[in-house]
Design an enzyme around this catalytic site. Structure first.
Site, short mmCIF file in Angstrom:
data_model
loop_
_atom_site.label_atom_id
_atom_site.label_comp_id
_atom_site.label_asym_id
_atom_site.label_seq_id
_atom_site.Cartn_x
_atom_site.Cartn_y
_atom_site.Cartn_z
N ASP A 1 25.07 9.47 -30.21
CA ASP A 1 25.31 8.99 -28.80
C ASP A 1 25.95 7.55 -28.77
O ASP A 1 26.50 7.34 -27.63
CB ASP A 1 23.81 8.78 -28.23
CG ASP A 1 22.92 9.85 -28.75
OD1 ASP A 1 22.36 10.77 -27.43
OD2 ASP A 1 22.71 10.41 -29.69
N PHE A 2 25.78 6.80 -29.90
CA PHE A 2 26.63 5.62 -29.82
C PHE A 2 28.03 5.56 -30.15
O PHE A 2 28.66 4.44 -30.14
CB PHE A 2 26.21 4.64 -31.17
CG PHE A 2 24.43 4.77 -31.06
CD1 PHE A 2 23.82 5.04 -30.23
CD2 PHE A 2 23.90 4.09 -32.46
CE1 PHE A 2 22.33 4.89 -30.17
CE2 PHE A 2 22.70 4.21 -32.45
CZ PHE A 2 21.85 4.45 -31.29
N HIS B 1 19.54 9.61 -27.78
CA HIS B 1 19.38 9.55 -29.15
C HIS B 1 19.69 11.14 -29.54
O HIS B 1 18.95 11.43 -30.50
CB HIS B 1 18.32 8.93 -29.74
CG HIS B 1 18.32 7.45 -29.88
ND1 HIS B 1 18.22 6.56 -28.89
CD2 HIS B 1 18.35 6.66 -30.86
CE1 HIS B 1 18.29 5.51 -28.96
NE2 HIS B 1 18.40 5.16 -30.21
N GLN C 1 24.48 5.60 -36.22
CA GLN C 1 23.16 6.01 -36.41
C GLN C 1 22.89 7.13 -35.72
O GLN C 1 22.25 8.14 -36.11
CB GLN C 1 22.13 4.93 -36.37
CG GLN C 1 22.45 3.70 -36.99
CD GLN C 1 21.40 2.75 -37.49
OE1 GLN C 1 20.30 2.78 -36.54
NE2 GLN C 1 21.37 2.13 -38.60
N GLU D 1 29.52 -1.05 -32.56
CA GLU D 1 30.26 0.40 -32.94
C GLU D 1 31.71 0.41 -32.88
O GLU D 1 32.49 0.95 -33.42
CB GLU D 1 29.49 1.45 -32.19
CG GLU D 1 28.18 1.78 -32.50
CD GLU D 1 27.11 0.82 -32.27
OE1 GLU D 1 27.26 -0.29 -31.72
OE2 GLU D 1 25.77 0.96 -32.93
N GLU E 1 25.85 0.70 -40.13
CA GLU E 1 24.81 -0.21 -39.77
C GLU E 1 23.52 0.24 -40.67
O GLU E 1 23.37 1.54 -40.77
CB GLU E 1 24.51 0.01 -38.37
CG GLU E 1 25.38 -0.69 -37.49
CD GLU E 1 25.36 -0.13 -36.17
OE1 GLU E 1 24.21 0.61 -35.63
OE2 GLU E 1 26.09 -0.37 -35.08
#
Lengths: 320, 355
Positions: B102-103, B145, B99, B77, B43
């Site tokens: 955590d994602f 994050h 990014q 994701e 992204e």
């Protein structure tokens, strides 16, 4: 023999192989000769065979927890499939996959992904690689209507759409996600309506009409191959068996099951080919007998094939 | 502060001091030039006028390699991970990123069920040659994050896990990861990217490391003794290597000679280097930013207990984040993240009580 006639007989033969393989496997389970569980595809042969017969060499398919017919239709060897179900070292996944992960990329099938919707991004990824490597190939991505409710469907179809990837999304709508009827979990009448959300063509067709499936897949495949992007094909079909081997299917009305059995894709195609004189009545028995023999040989071979060693469990985790 | 953890500087070989971001970008650039099969997916990684990913690592790469090799994705994701895995199956070597680490949870099925298992499920016939880069570490962004997620992925058979602490290792390990035929989760600590530039992090370390101009690779599964010592072994990764080094300097002034080991990769793990060190120092402190329970440090403790218990002159201790989400308030976050003071304190206890 004309190419069309040859193809028609091929599709008939492949559908019969799918059906007879599944029936054979069903009895092997009842006899306690196979470990694990199975998700069978009797009744859905036209979608598997119609789609795969429209593919070229080195095209790829992705499949689901119900992959036997996809594998047979794509040309994964019946012996290696049977051996895998018998958990043999000679199986297409050397005994490490089992029923829900059969596949063979050499034959054009990614090992089946048994998490609903999990294979859809893989299909888009293969398609991305084909285009990037300038290979003239496409991917046919099989999934059920239930998978169109999971996030990966949205993410991967959208990604394939914005990048015009050479993939055809093939939704086998067999009306039930395990025991849950499609009407309970989807507001749209047709899965193909969902294509609009991604700006790609969507089409619903009789998934038990192998010729119609084949023609639709040829068209969608040509579009994908030409770089014009994905299509969503919704193939309306029905599984005659339960969701898995332990499912008697009490959530379906007997009348509904009977009505769909009247639309048996193989019986219909057989009648059509007889009417067209592509197939002679005498040939039917011959074809069935030859398939029976092939399956018998596959079972005998699988039963005598070596089992993996217990400690083989430890290998193949990483590529060295 | 400046940290030179690479410790390989050699005046004879031409090279220069670079940041982690420079080093990672150089690794990507070199591998993309070397191998056409390497593509990037993520992204905001290649948008003109954009920022080269959340932390500028891919800045300029779309200009050099084009958008067909630096693919800007939607916020998807799961598809990023699954498309990368599928492309790998069909012969590419994708480097995808999220990014924020955590994602990764959004991509977990694709990583843990597909990328990690396809080789195994195929009976060893397939390989999934992909890298998934993920920034970790608490940086006043709160609970979603700032997590450190290495242990989740260390627990999945079929995934390799890298976690470099400095530019030299970052470059060498990333190049190795890209050439590896297995899926690699590549963790980068946000406070190690550098404290300058458009995306500088408050409290970031200006970790500059010497990197040779000539090509080099760092094999996976080789930990590095970044500070040899006699009295206690400190095992750490990512930012905690630097905190352990700072602690070691303080302890040195007190006459305690700590050996600091940077694990560099968690899968494969270099058990032998840790075992040898513990047999020599007879004491072990593990330092990680992950939550204490079930962190990678727990695995190190168990293995050392298994292999070296007869050599130990004291209990195995772990300094880790408490079992809470990452808090936002700096005062709380400073309490949450293992500090130099906590490391020094733990070492003093271990050395004093069991001397």
């Amino acid at each position: 023999m004309s190419e069309t006639k040859e193809r028609k007989l091929f599709m008939y033969h492949r559908m019969l192989m799918c059906r007879m393989f599944e029936e054979r496997v069903y009895y092997l389970f009842l006899e306690g000769r196979l470990p694990g569980t199975i998700h069978q595809s009797q009744g859905q042969e036209a979608s598997a065979v119609g789609v795969c017969s429209a593919l070229e060499d080195k095209d790829m398919i992705t499949s689901t927890h119900r992959p036997h017919s996809h594998a047979i239709a794509r040309g994964v060897s019946v012996r290696s499939l049977m051996a895998e179900l018998f958990a043999r070292e000679t199986g297409c996944c050397r005994g490490k996959g089992g029923s829900m992960h059969v596949g063979d990329m050499e034959a054009g099938m990614v090992p089946a992904i048994a998490i609903v919707g999990g294979g859809i991004p893989l299909a888009a990824g293969c398609a991305l690689a084909f285009r990037y490597l300038e290979q003239p190939n496409i991917v046919a991505c099989f999934f059920g209507e239930g998978a169109t409710n999971i996030g990966t469907f949205h993410e991967a179809v959208n990604m394939a759409a914005i990048w015009n990837l050479p993939v055809v999304f093939v939704c086998e709508n067999n009306k039930y996600a395990a025991s849950t009827a499609v009407e309970k979990v989807m507001r749209v009448k047709r899965v193909s309506e969902r294509a609009m959300a991604y700006g790609i063509p969507g089409e619903t067709l009789d998934g038990n009409d192998v010729e119609a499936v084949y023609q639709a897949m040829r068209k969608a495949g040509s579009r994908a191959r030409a770089g014009d992007g994905p299509t969503l094909l919704e193939l309306e079909t029905y599984r005659f068996a339960g969701h898995s081997r332990s499912d008697p299917g009490r959530y379906r009305e007997p009348e509904e099951v009977a009505a769909w059995k009247q639309r048996d894709p193989i019986a219909r195609y057989e009648a059509k080919l007889l009417a067209e004189r592509v197939l002679e009545p005498a040939e039917i028995t011959k074809i069935k007998t030859s398939i029976e023999r092939e399956l018998e040989a596959a079972v005998a071979q699988a039963e005598s094939d070596p089992s993996p060693k217990p400690e083989d469990c430890l290998s193949d985790v990483f590529a060295s | 502060m400046s940290s030179r953890a690479s410790a390989v500087s050699n005046q004879e070989i031409p090279g220069r001091e670079v940041t982690m971001v420079d080093a990672l970008r150089a690794a990507l650039r070199e591998e993309m030039r070397r191998d056409k099969r390497v593509i990037l997916l993520g992204e905001d990684i290649g948008v003109e006028g954009g920022f080269g990913g959340a932390f500028t690592v891919t800045l300029g790469l779309s200009e050099e390699f084009g958008h067909h090799r630096v693919l800007d994705t939607p916020i998807s994701e799961a598809a990023i991970a699954g498309v990368a895995a599928g492309a790998a199956l069909a012969g590419l070597r994708p480097v995808a990123d999220v990014q924020y680490g955590d994602f990764l949870f959004l991509a977990m099925d694709q990583l843990a069920n597909n990328a990690a298992k396809l080789r195994y499920m195929s009976g060893g016939k397939l390989s999934v040659s992909m890298v998934f880069r993920a920034p970790v570490g608490a940086t006043t962004r709160g609970a979603q994050h700032g997590q450190s997620l290495e242990a989740f992925f260390m627990h999945v058979p079929g995934l390799k896990v890298a976690c470099p602490s400095n530019p030299y290792d970052g470059k060498g390990l990333l190049k190795t990861a890209i050439r590896d035929d297995n899926p690699v989760i590549f963790f980068e600590h946000k406070l190690l990217y550098g404290s300058k530039g458009a995306r500088k992090e408050k409290g970031g370390l200006q970790v500059v490391g010497w990197v040779p101009d000539e090509e080099y690779l760092i094999p996976f599964g080789e930990a590095k003794i970044v500070r040899p010592g006699r009295d206690i072994t400190l095992v750490a990764n990512l930012l905690m290597v630097h905190k352990s080094m700072q602690a070691a300097e303080i302890l040195a002034a007190e006459g305690v000679d700590a050996e600091v080991i940077d694990v560099r990769t968690l899968t494969p793990f270099d058990w032998e280097t840790v075992f040898q060190s513990v047999r020599k120092t007879t004491r072990l402190l593990i330092v990680e930013e992950d939550n204490l329970t079930g962190g990678w440090g727990a695995e190190v403790a168990a293995r050392v207990a298994d292999d070296c218990i007869g050599y130990l002159d004291g209990p195995i201790r772990r300094i880790a984040a408490p079992d809470t989400p990452v808090p936002f308030a700096p005062v709380m976050e400073n309490f949450y993240v293992p500090s130099v003071e906590k490391i020094v304190g733990a070492v003093r206890e271990l050395v004093k009580v069991h001397n």
